[in-house]
Design a protein around this motif. Structure first.
Motif, PDB file in Angstrom:
ATOM      1  N   VAL A  70      19.588  42.100  71.150  1.00 33.34           N
ATOM      2  CA  VAL A  70      19.438  42.895  72.374  1.00 33.34           C
ATOM      3  C   VAL A  70      19.908  44.325  72.142  1.00 33.34           C
ATOM      4  CG1 VAL A  70      20.139  43.109  74.786  1.00 33.34           C
ATOM      5  CG2 VAL A  70      19.692  40.854  73.828  1.00 33.34           C
ATOM      6  N   ALA A  71      20.999  44.476  71.387  1.00 37.36           N
ATOM      7  CA  ALA A  71      21.513  45.808  71.081  1.00 37.36           C
ATOM      8  C   ALA A  71      20.483  46.619  70.302  1.00 37.36           C
ATOM      9  CB  ALA A  71      22.817  45.707  70.301  1.00 37.36           C
ATOM     10  N   LEU A  72      19.849  45.983  69.322  1.00 38.38           N
ATOM     11  CA  LEU A  72      18.822  46.677  68.544  1.00 38.38           C
ATOM     12  C   LEU A  72      17.606  47.010  69.395  1.00 38.38           C
ATOM     13  CD1 LEU A  72      18.864  44.932  65.050  1.00 38.38           C
ATOM     14  CD2 LEU A  72      19.323  47.330  65.549  1.00 38.38           C
ATOM     15  N   ASN A  73      17.252  46.136  70.317  1.00 33.87           N
ATOM     16  CA  ASN A  73      16.120  46.418  71.199  1.00 33.87           C
ATOM     17  C   ASN A  73      16.396  47.606  72.104  1.00 33.87           C
ATOM     18  OD1 ASN A  73      14.479  44.461  70.198  1.00 33.87           O
ATOM     19  ND2 ASN A  73      14.247  43.327  72.110  1.00 33.87           N
ATOM     20  N   THR A  74      17.661  47.844  72.401  1.00 36.22           N
ATOM     21  CA  THR A  74      18.041  49.006  73.195  1.00 36.22           C
ATOM     22  C   THR A  74      18.095  50.268  72.335  1.00 36.22           C
ATOM     23  OG1 THR A  74      19.365  47.580  74.628  1.00 36.22           O
ATOM     24  CG2 THR A  74      19.814  49.932  74.747  1.00 36.22           C
ATOM     25  N   ALA A  75      18.487  50.088  71.089  1.00 42.33           N
ATOM     26  CA  ALA A  75      18.678  51.230  70.200  1.00 42.33           C
ATOM     27  C   ALA A  75      17.390  51.714  69.550  1.00 42.33           C
ATOM     28  CB  ALA A  75      19.679  50.864  69.109  1.00 42.33           C
ATOM     29  N   LEU A  76      16.465  50.794  69.265  1.00 41.84           N
ATOM     30  CA  LEU A  76      15.257  51.111  68.509  1.00 41.84           C
ATOM     31  C   LEU A  76      13.996  50.910  69.338  1.00 41.84           C
ATOM     32  CD1 LEU A  76      16.170  49.378  65.116  1.00 41.84           C
ATOM     33  CD2 LEU A  76      16.733  51.694  65.880  1.00 41.84           C
ATOM     34  N   ALA A  77      12.883  51.455  68.844  1.00 43.02           N
ATOM     35  CA  ALA A  77      11.632  51.414  69.595  1.00 43.02           C
ATOM     36  C   ALA A  77      10.917  50.071  69.517  1.00 43.02           C
ATOM     37  CB  ALA A  77      10.686  52.519  69.097  1.00 43.02           C
ATOM     38  N   GLY A  78      11.163  49.302  68.458  1.00 40.33           N
ATOM     39  CA  GLY A  78      10.453  48.042  68.268  1.00 40.33           C
ATOM     40  C   GLY A  78      11.118  46.883  68.973  1.00 40.33           C
ATOM     41  N   ASN A  79      10.430  45.737  68.939  1.00 37.17           N
ATOM     42  CA  ASN A  79      10.980  44.512  69.532  1.00 37.17           C
ATOM     43  C   ASN A  79      11.573  43.681  68.400  1.00 37.17           C
ATOM     44  OD1 ASN A  79      11.645  42.364  71.110  1.00 37.17           O
ATOM     45  ND2 ASN A  79       9.591  42.020  71.941  1.00 37.17           N
ATOM     46  N   LEU A  80      12.860  43.846  68.175  1.00 38.58           N
ATOM     47  CA  LEU A  80      13.523  43.210  67.033  1.00 38.58           C
ATOM     48  C   LEU A  80      14.089  41.832  67.369  1.00 38.58           C
ATOM     49  CD1 LEU A  80      13.094  45.334  64.932  1.00 38.58           C
ATOM     50  CD2 LEU A  80      14.067  46.539  66.899  1.00 38.58           C
ATOM     51  N   SER A  81      14.385  41.579  68.635  1.00 35.69           N
ATOM     52  CA  SER A  81      15.035  40.318  68.997  1.00 35.69           C
ATOM     53  C   SER A  81      14.124  39.111  68.812  1.00 35.69           C
ATOM     54  CB  SER A  81      15.522  40.373  70.447  1.00 35.69           C
ATOM     55  OG  SER A  81      14.437  40.480  71.342  1.00 35.69           O
ATOM     56  N   PHE A 266       1.979  56.114  65.173  1.00 37.49           N
ATOM     57  CA  PHE A 266       2.837  54.937  65.169  1.00 37.49           C
ATOM     58  C   PHE A 266       3.050  54.360  66.560  1.00 37.49           C
ATOM     59  CE2 PHE A 266       4.936  56.397  60.974  1.00 37.49           C
ATOM     60  CZ  PHE A 266       3.952  55.723  60.261  1.00 37.49           C
ATOM     61  N   GLY A 267       2.108  54.578  67.443  1.00 38.97           N
ATOM     62  CA  GLY A 267       2.190  53.978  68.762  1.00 38.97           C
ATOM     63  C   GLY A 267       2.401  52.472  68.722  1.00 38.97           C
ATOM     64  N   PRO A 268       1.699  51.726  67.834  1.00 37.78           N
ATOM     65  CA  PRO A 268       1.878  50.274  67.774  1.00 37.78           C
ATOM     66  C   PRO A 268       3.290  49.833  67.380  1.00 37.78           C
ATOM     67  CG  PRO A 268      -0.195  50.902  66.743  1.00 37.78           C
ATOM     68  CD  PRO A 268       0.546  52.171  67.011  1.00 37.78           C
ATOM     69  N   VAL A 269       4.077  50.716  66.779  1.00 37.15           N
ATOM     70  CA  VAL A 269       5.447  50.376  66.406  1.00 37.15           C
ATOM     71  C   VAL A 269       6.337  50.287  67.655  1.00 37.15           C
ATOM     72  CG1 VAL A 269       7.479  51.165  65.105  1.00 37.15           C
ATOM     73  CG2 VAL A 269       5.198  51.419  64.119  1.00 37.15           C
ATOM     74  N   VAL A 270       5.933  50.984  68.718  1.00 38.71           N
ATOM     75  CA  VAL A 270       6.726  51.038  69.949  1.00 38.71           C
ATOM     76  C   VAL A 270       6.376  49.848  70.837  1.00 38.71           C
ATOM     77  CG1 VAL A 270       7.309  52.403  71.980  1.00 38.71           C
ATOM     78  CG2 VAL A 270       6.741  53.554  69.819  1.00 38.71           C
ATOM     79  N   SER A 271       7.394  49.131  71.283  1.00 38.11           N
ATOM     80  CA  SER A 271       7.174  47.974  72.153  1.00 38.11           C
ATOM     81  C   SER A 271       7.505  48.325  73.600  1.00 38.11           C
ATOM     82  CB  SER A 271       8.037  46.786  71.712  1.00 38.11           C
ATOM     83  OG  SER A 271       7.933  45.734  72.641  1.00 38.11           O
ATOM     84  N   PHE A 272       6.474  48.358  74.431  1.00 35.21           N
ATOM     85  CA  PHE A 272       6.684  48.554  75.864  1.00 35.21           C
ATOM     86  C   PHE A 272       6.765  47.208  76.589  1.00 35.21           C
ATOM     87  CE2 PHE A 272       4.614  52.565  74.579  1.00 35.21           C
ATOM     88  CZ  PHE A 272       5.554  53.471  75.060  1.00 35.21           C
ATOM     89  N   LYS A 273       6.534  46.130  75.846  1.00 37.14           N
ATOM     90  CA  LYS A 273       6.578  44.790  76.458  1.00 37.14           C
ATOM     91  C   LYS A 273       8.002  44.272  76.595  1.00 37.14           C
ATOM     92  CE  LYS A 273       1.986  43.301  74.883  1.00 37.14           C
ATOM     93  NZ  LYS A 273       1.229  42.279  74.096  1.00 37.14           N
ATOM     94  N   LYS A 274       8.876  44.708  75.712  1.00 35.96           N
ATOM     95  CA  LYS A 274      10.244  44.193  75.768  1.00 35.96           C
ATOM     96  C   LYS A 274      10.943  44.700  77.035  1.00 35.96           C
ATOM     97  CE  LYS A 274      12.219  47.863  72.826  1.00 35.96           C
ATOM     98  NZ  LYS A 274      12.986  48.144  71.605  1.00 35.96           N
ATOM     99  N   GLU A 275      11.926  43.948  77.480  1.00 31.78           N
ATOM    100  CA  GLU A 275      12.613  44.253  78.729  1.00 31.78           C
ATOM    101  C   GLU A 275      13.577  45.427  78.597  1.00 31.78           C
ATOM    102  OE1 GLU A 275      14.586  40.733  79.991  1.00 31.78           O
ATOM    103  OE2 GLU A 275      12.739  39.578  80.305  1.00 31.78           O
ATOM    104  N   GLU A 276      14.138  45.595  77.426  1.00 31.72           N
ATOM    105  CA  GLU A 276      15.206  46.576  77.261  1.00 31.72           C
ATOM    106  C   GLU A 276      14.711  48.017  77.455  1.00 31.72           C
ATOM    107  OE1 GLU A 276      16.260  42.853  75.259  1.00 31.72           O
ATOM    108  OE2 GLU A 276      14.516  44.169  75.116  1.00 31.72           O
TER     109      GLU A 276
END
Length: 375
Positions: A70-81, A266-276
Motif C-alpha cells: 500500500v505504501a508503494l502504491n501511494t509513493a509510485l505511479a504503478g499498481n505494485l500491491s 508511459f501512460g500505461p505505466v500509470v495505474s488509475f484503477k488502484k485506490e491509493e
C-alpha cells in the motif's frame, strides 16, 4: 588523479576495473568504467556473445512490513500491491505536478518485502522520497544502496554463464527457468545472490545483487565462468548504445522533471484503477485524454551522419523538436535517435530533418524499439 576524481564515489569493484585498464567517467557522481578497450567491440559482444557490467552505482531500497504494498502504491505511479512474489515491475516516481523524479524497477521478494532499484544519480532522492511517503504506513524503509553491489551479465550466452556459477543441477535449473522480469534468491559461486532476469540492453540477461564484500569474488568467478562463452567486460558507453537501440529511455535525457509519463509514452505505466491517491495523481487525472504538446519518438537517419542530444528536429524549415539521445547504430548500420517532437509530427512514417550543426539531413519517425533480439 584530480581532486574531482578523488571526490567521486567508487564501487566495490573499482580495483577490478583498474586492473582491466578501464577508462573512467563521472556518472551520477560515481567513477564508473566508460570502456575497457573498444566500446564498439563491447557493444557487439553483448549482441553476439555476452557482456559483463558493474552497475553497483544503482540504488537498492527495501520496503518491509504489512503495509509495504500500500505504501508503494501511494509513493509510485504503478499498481505494485497486486504483484506476485518473485516478479518485477517497471514503474515511475512522480512529484505533485505529475513530472518524473525517476524511473525504476520494483521487485516483490516476499509478501511483505519489496526492493526498489532507482537510477544512480537519483538514488538518494528516491530513497528519501520513499521514506517520507511511507511514514504513515506500517513499513520499514531501508536504503541499502551503500551496502550492496549489482553485476549484470547480458547477451545470448548469459544464461549459460550464470548457470555455470551454480553448484548443483537444481540451482542451474532455477537459473534456466527464471522468467523475464522475475527474481529469485540463489547461491551462485558460493555467494548469496538475488538473481533477476532483467536488463537494459535489449538482450536476454541477468542482474545479480550481492553484498559489497562479495562483489569482487563474484565478479572474478563470473569472468572465469565466461571464458568459454566469450564474455567481455563492458562499460557505460556500450550500455548507452545498447539501450538506445532497444528504445529504452535514460533519465536525464528522455525522462526528467520537465516530462510527464504521457509525454514519454508511459501512460500505461500509470495505474488509475488502484485506490491509493499516489503522488502526482491529481495532476495526471487532469491530463488524461489530452494530447501532450510534444511526444517522444524514435528516429531513423536516412543518411550516414547521426543526430546527437540537443540537436534540433525540423519540419519545413521550422524547429518542431529536439533529439534527446542519438548515435550511429552498431547493430543496424544507420543512425538512430530518440527525441521529442510536436505531437502532430509524431506519427510513424513522418519525414523530418535534423539540424546537424547547420546542415539538415533527413530522418523518419519509426516504431520503437529499433532493435529486437531473435527469440
Amino acid at each position: 588523479m584530480t581532486e574531482t576524481t578523488q571526490a567521486l564515489k567508487r564501487t566495490a569493484l573499482h580495483a577490478q576495473h583498474e586492473a582491466l585498464g578501464a577508462n573512467f567517467t563521472d556518472f551520477g557522481g560515481w567513477d564508473m568504467p566508460l570502456k575497457y578497450g573498444s566500446e564498439l567491440a563491447e557493444h557487439k559482444a553483448v549482441r553476439s556473445t555476452a557482456g559483463l557490467f558493474d552497475l553497483s552505482h544503482m540504488g537498492e531500497v527495501y520496503l518491509t512490513g504489512p503495509e509495504a504494498g500500500v505504501a508503494l502504491n501511494t509513493a509510485l505511479a504503478g499498481n505494485l500491491s497486486i504483484m506476485k512474489v518473485g516478479k518485477a515491475k517497471y514503474s515511475l516516481i512522480l512529484n505533485a505536478e505529475g513530472k518524473i523524479i525517476d524511473d525504476l524497477i520494483v521487485y516483490r521478494l516476499e509478501e511483505e518485502k519489496f526492493l526498489v532499484v532507482p537510477n544512480a544519480g537519483n538514488a538518494p532522492v528516491v530513497a528519501a522520497e520513499l521514506a517520507a511517503r511511507a511514514a504513515d504506513f506500517d513499513v520499514v524503509v531501508d536504503d541499502a544502496s551503500g551496502r550492496q553491489s549489482l553485476i549484470a551479465v547480458q547477451g545470448p550466452n548469459a544464461e549459460a554463464i550464470v548457470s555455470k556459477l551454480a553448484a548443483d543441477e537444481a540451482t542451474a535449473q532455477a537459473v534456466a527457468v527464471l522468467k523475464y522480469y522475475a527474481a529469485v534468491k540463489l547461491v551462485l559461486g558460493g555467494i548469496d545472490v538475488l538473481l533477476a532476469r532483467t536488463g537494459y540492453t535489449g538482450e536476454d540477461g541477468f542482474e545479480l545483487i550481492i553484498e559489497n564484500e562479495d562483489a569482487a569474488a563474484l565478479w572474478e568467478k563470473t569472468v572465469e565462468a565466461g571464458k568459454d562463452h566469450e564474455l567481455v567486460p563492458c562499460g557505460l558507453a556500450a550500455r548507452d548504445s545498447l539501450r538506445l537501440e532497444a528504445g529504452m529511455p535514460l533519465y536525464g535525457n528522455e525522462l526528467s522533471l520537465e516530462r510527464t509519463p504521457f509525454d514519454a509514452g508511459f501512460g500505461p505505466v500509470v495505474s488509475f484503477k488502484k485506490e491509493e491517491n499516489f503522488v502526482g495523481r491529481e495532476a495526471l487525472e487532469a491530463l488524461r485524454g489530452t494530447t501532450p504538446p510534444r511526444k517522444l519518438v524514435g528516429l531513423k537517419g536516412l543518411g550516414k551522419r547521426a543526430g546527437r542530444g540537443g540537436y534540433s528536429i525540423v519540419k519545413d524549415g521550422t524547429v518542431i523538436g529536439e533529439i534527446t539521445s542519438g548515435q550511429p547504430s552498431p547493430t543496424l548500420g544507420y543512425p538512430v535517435a530518440l527525441g521529442y517532437v510536436d505531437a502532430e509530427f509524431s506519427a510513424t512514417g513522418t519525414e523530418l530533418e535534423v539540424d546537424l550543426r547547420g546542415k539538415t539531413l533527413p530522418f523518419v519517425v519509426v516504431e520503437l524499439p529499433f532493435y529486437t533480439r531473435a527469440k
